[in-house]
Design an enzyme around this catalytic site. Structure first.
Site, PDB file in Angstrom:
ATOM      1  N   LYS A  27     -27.225 -11.858  26.142  1.00  0.00           N
ATOM      2  CA  LYS A  27     -26.478 -11.841  24.864  1.00  0.00           C
ATOM      3  C   LYS A  27     -25.721 -13.468  24.750  1.00  0.00           C
ATOM      4  O   LYS A  27     -25.654 -13.869  23.890  1.00  0.00           O
ATOM      5  CB  LYS A  27     -25.472 -10.667  24.842  1.00  0.00           C
ATOM      6  CG  LYS A  27     -26.451  -9.576  24.484  1.00  0.00           C
ATOM      7  CD  LYS A  27     -25.641  -8.185  24.581  1.00  0.00           C
ATOM      8  CE  LYS A  27     -26.291  -6.970  24.390  1.00  0.00           C
ATOM      9  NZ  LYS A  27     -25.606  -5.907  24.706  1.00  0.00           N
TER      10      LYS A  27
ATOM     11  N   GLN B 150     -20.014  -3.304  25.799  1.00  0.00           N
ATOM     12  CA  GLN B 150     -21.228  -3.155  26.631  1.00  0.00           C
ATOM     13  C   GLN B 150     -21.029  -1.625  27.345  1.00  0.00           C
ATOM     14  O   GLN B 150     -19.938  -1.575  28.064  1.00  0.00           O
ATOM     15  CB  GLN B 150     -21.630  -4.235  27.643  1.00  0.00           C
ATOM     16  CG  GLN B 150     -22.818  -3.996  28.460  1.00  0.00           C
ATOM     17  CD  GLN B 150     -24.105  -4.184  27.670  1.00  0.00           C
ATOM     18  OE1 GLN B 150     -24.079  -5.026  26.851  1.00  0.00           O
ATOM     19  NE2 GLN B 150     -25.039  -3.311  27.845  1.00  0.00           N
TER      20      GLN B 150
ATOM     21  N   ASP C 267     -22.209  -3.663  16.889  1.00  0.00           N
ATOM     22  CA  ASP C 267     -23.253  -2.754  17.289  1.00  0.00           C
ATOM     23  C   ASP C 267     -23.769  -1.614  16.323  1.00  0.00           C
ATOM     24  O   ASP C 267     -24.314  -0.881  16.711  1.00  0.00           O
ATOM     25  CB  ASP C 267     -22.891  -2.056  18.628  1.00  0.00           C
ATOM     26  CG  ASP C 267     -23.618  -2.702  19.841  1.00  0.00           C
ATOM     27  OD1 ASP C 267     -24.680  -3.485  19.576  1.00  0.00           O
ATOM     28  OD2 ASP C 267     -23.047  -2.747  21.097  1.00  0.00           O
TER      29      ASP C 267
END
Ligand code: NAP
Length: 281
Positions: free
Chosen positions: A47, A91, A114
């Site tokens: 990422k 994450q 997200d």
């Protein structure tokens, strides 16, 4: 036909880069890594690499086990207030002593890159536009569209009901007017469902769960699953070599859904930036 996720993702990334190049200020993505998991470290590094390549401002916060819930909450509050940060990504999974739900819920929904915040999930389920759509589900729909695969009126079977893949994919397919069945580990006679499906999306992490005899001739098969084998190779949920002879379209692992997830993350960061800077742009 094999669906080339790398190719579709590459052209999406090119489009996003062109848009970012035109901005005076660069969108900022903050990524928080608070676990020891080897795969998570690889995902976060990827990422970071993509963010830098696209000209995004990338801030990665890496923590060891001494991180407390309180410190993480303070960091997220700071990032929520920071005008240079447009997207915040935590994450998953987090270290076991941390409360994942609480952490995800304090992210400003307009910075929830997200798309996991209850506000964004709620907006998705109620047919409103979420501020950000979960990356993997969004990437799957983009892949289907890139290959002009019709969704409306089709029987779609989603296998796996997680909050990050299965349920949101089922919801997006429903919004695209497919007739959706959601299967999971307690589903009996899975083959009865797979045999009727025009589109199968498998997101279980169960290698070779989908075999050729389970797939209707001409069905579209999207394999989300990723399992690392002893030799380090990645395999999906689908017995690719055999199913590819039955399916009309199929995604490989790797090189199918995976690259789309990261491309959609980059797109979400750009879109959230635009949302937060409506008047300046
Ligand atoms: P998860 O939270 O573990 O959920 C797995 C789901 O699969 C659960 O709903 C489970 O049912 C169901 N399941 C497990 N075994 C099954 C079986 N034998 N038959 C039918 N259903 C079964 O996993 P996830 O986070 O959704 O991820 C799923 C897979 O996708 C993993 O391999 C993950 O690595 C991969 N993934 C890939 C990407 C990408 O970018 N390509 C992104 C995210 C995830 P129950 O609910 O009944 O337990």
């Amino acid at each position: 036909m094999i669906i080339d996720g790398k190719k579709v993702a590459f052209s999406l990334l090119e489009e996003i880069k062109e848009k970012i190049d035109k901005l005076n200020k660069k969108p900022g993505l903050a990524v928080i890594l608070a676990n020891d998991d080897a795969s998570s470290k690889v995902y976060v590094a990827s990422k970071e690499k993509h963010s830098i390549a696209l000209g995004l401002k990338s801030s990665v916060y890496r923590f060891d086990k001494s991180i407390t819930q309180g410190k993480l909450i303070s960091l997220i509050h700071e990032l929520n207030e920071n005008p240079d940060i447009n997207g915040i990504l935590v994450q998953l999974p987090l270290f076991e002593h941390l409360d994942e739900r609480e952490i995800l819920e304090i992210i400003n929904p307009k910075k929830d890159v997200d798309g996991f915040h209850p506000v964004n999930i709620g907006r998705l389920y109620s047919g409103l536009k979420p501020y950000a759509v979960c990356c993997t589900p969004k990437g799957i729909i983009k892949l289907l569209k890139a290959y002009n695969i019709e969704i409306e009126g089709k029987n779609a079977l989603v296998i796996g009901r997680s909050n990050i893949v299965g349920k949101p994919v089922a919801s997006l397919l429903t919004n695209e007017n497919a007739t959706v069945t959601l299967a999971h580990s307690k589903t009996k006679k899975l083959k009865d469902y797979t045999k009727k499906a025009d589109i199968i999306v498998s997101a279980t992490g169960h290698p070779k769960l989908i075999t050729a005899d389970m797939v209707k001739k001409g069905a579209v098969v999207i394999d989300v699953g990723i399992t690392r084998q002893f030799d380090g190779r990645l395999i999906g949920d689908v017995d690719f070599e055999k199913v590819k002879d039955v399916a009309s379209y199929i995604t490989p692992v790797p090189g199918g859904v995976g690259p789309m997830t990261i491309a959609c993350l980059m797109e979400n960061t750009y879109e959230l930036y635009m949302l937060q800077n409506k008047r300046q742009n």
